[in-house]
Scaffold this active site. Structure first.
Site, mmCIF file in Angstrom:
data_model
loop_
_atom_site.group_PDB
_atom_site.id
_atom_site.type_symbol
_atom_site.label_atom_id
_atom_site.label_comp_id
_atom_site.label_asym_id
_atom_site.label_seq_id
_atom_site.Cartn_x
_atom_site.Cartn_y
_atom_site.Cartn_z
ATOM 1 N N CYS A 21 13.600 24.298 -10.158
ATOM 2 C CA CYS A 21 14.061 24.050 -11.527
ATOM 3 C C CYS A 21 12.918 23.908 -12.533
ATOM 4 O O CYS A 21 13.168 23.654 -13.705
ATOM 5 C CB CYS A 21 14.952 22.808 -11.561
ATOM 6 S SG CYS A 21 14.018 21.266 -11.519
ATOM 7 N N HIS A 57 5.709 -0.408 -2.837
ATOM 8 C CA HIS A 57 5.282 0.407 -3.986
ATOM 9 C C HIS A 57 5.368 1.905 -3.714
ATOM 10 O O HIS A 57 4.731 2.693 -4.388
ATOM 11 C CB HIS A 57 3.866 0.014 -4.416
ATOM 12 C CG HIS A 57 3.779 -1.389 -4.949
ATOM 13 N ND1 HIS A 57 2.681 -2.199 -4.775
ATOM 14 C CD2 HIS A 57 4.676 -2.128 -5.635
ATOM 15 C CE1 HIS A 57 2.903 -3.377 -5.335
ATOM 16 N NE2 HIS A 57 4.103 -3.369 -5.863
ATOM 17 N N GLY A 111 -4.955 -9.104 3.920
ATOM 18 C CA GLY A 111 -5.563 -8.209 2.939
ATOM 19 C C GLY A 111 -4.827 -8.126 1.624
ATOM 20 O O GLY A 111 -4.787 -7.068 1.003
ATOM 21 N N THR A 112 -4.238 -9.221 1.192
ATOM 22 C CA THR A 112 -3.620 -9.219 -0.125
ATOM 23 C C THR A 112 -3.784 -10.577 -0.779
ATOM 24 O O THR A 112 -3.523 -11.609 -0.171
ATOM 25 C CB THR A 112 -2.130 -8.815 -0.091
ATOM 26 O OG1 THR A 112 -1.592 -8.956 -1.414
ATOM 27 C CG2 THR A 112 -1.307 -9.655 0.872
ATOM 28 N N CYS A 138 10.734 16.325 -7.054
ATOM 29 C CA CYS A 138 10.921 16.809 -8.418
ATOM 30 C C CYS A 138 11.691 15.768 -9.198
ATOM 31 O O CYS A 138 12.730 15.287 -8.755
ATOM 32 C CB CYS A 138 11.709 18.115 -8.388
ATOM 33 S SG CYS A 138 12.366 18.568 -10.021
ATOM 34 N N ASN A 191 0.832 -1.205 0.000
ATOM 35 C CA ASN A 191 0.000 0.000 0.000
ATOM 36 C C ASN A 191 0.865 1.253 0.000
ATOM 37 O O ASN A 191 1.979 1.250 0.502
ATOM 38 C CB ASN A 191 -0.916 -0.002 1.226
ATOM 39 C CG ASN A 191 -1.868 -1.184 1.209
ATOM 40 O OD1 ASN A 191 -2.090 -1.774 0.163
ATOM 41 N ND2 ASN A 191 -2.405 -1.540 2.363
#
Ligand code: ZN
Length: 252
Positions: free
Chosen positions: A158, A123, A195-196, A131, A106
């Site tokens: 930038c 993830h 939960g996966t 940036c 998550n």
């Protein structure tokens, strides 16, 4: 008649108490009770947006405004979310020395909000922005203040495009997250899957590694998953209900 769920909670708590190095592996299902619909489920963000058009590096090049509208919507959804009893139970297990860390797929920061300290984000994290030209970190307040009329957000230094520190479609897992999660699972003699469903590679291969080292697998998921075959103890129920019961039993 003994309650079969209670029996399994007792057995799972016993495995936890015997284990020397337990880790948790979590995914979208643990945050659904916090009001974050699984991106992949009906009604989730991917039924509204095409992920390749809003969450890929290519999309950020080609259509930054559309990507940023999606990012603002996601950001306001995640900002409002609070950790639920499943997140809090994992944090408490860690605090009491029964859990060595959480590997999560998550990006919602809810494990940290719930008090977990060792969290490997497979993830990335949607609360971090930077940036992409100069890598300067951009404060979350800048994101929260952004208006749909002022996107895409550009770097103050930038003028490069700002992006979230998450793994977009087509990008690879950050090397450091991969290495840290491998270290955890290689040391683990127990992995708690919560939960996966095990659909997203390469994160979904982590429980196998624990199994190969003769470790145990406890699974809490709704319905059958890719892990059902290899789980030692399995709970088919809501993670926000099962996990607090299990944590209570482990900690008493
Ligand atoms: Zn910059």
């Amino acid at each position: 008649m003994p309650d079969p769920e209670q029996e399994r909670i007792n057995q799972a708590a016993h495995l936890f108490k015997k284990s020397k190095f337990a880790v948790a592996f979590t995914g979208a299902g643990i945050s659904v009770p916090s009001g974050i619909p699984d991106f992949r489920s009906p009604g989730g963000l991917w039924s509204k947006y095409d992920p390749l058009l809003v969450a890929s590096a290519q999309a950020l090049d080609n259509n930054p405004e559309q990507v940023w509208n999606f990012l603002l919507e996601t950001s306001s959804l995640l900002d409002k979310a609070k950790p639920n009893p499943a997140h809090l139970s994992l944090a408490e297990l860690e605090k009491q020395g029964r859990l060595q860390g959480v590997i999560t797929q998550n990006i919602d920061n809810l494990h940290q909000k719930g008090g977990s300290r060792v969290v490997v984000e497979y993830h990335g994290n949607f609360q971090r922005f930077y940036c992409r030209e100069c890598y300067r970190e951009v404060p979350l307040s800048d994101i929260r203040q952004a208006e749909p009329s002022s996107v895409p957000l550009l770097c103050r230094e930038c003028k490069g495009l700002v992006r979230p520190d998450v793994v977009f479609f087509g990008e690879s897992i950050p090397q450091s997250a991969h290495a840290r999660s491998l270290n955890l699972v290689q040391a683990a003699d127990l992995i708690l899957i919560a939960g996966t469903s095990g659909e997203v590679a390469p994160a979904n291969t982590l429980p196998d590694k624990v199994k190969r080292n003769q470790g145990r697998i406890i699974e809490i998921n709704l319905g059958r998953t890719a892990y059902t075959q290899i789980s030692d103890i399995r709970f088919d129920g809501p993670v926000e209900e099962v996990l607090p019961k299990l944590a209570d039993m482990i900690l008493t």
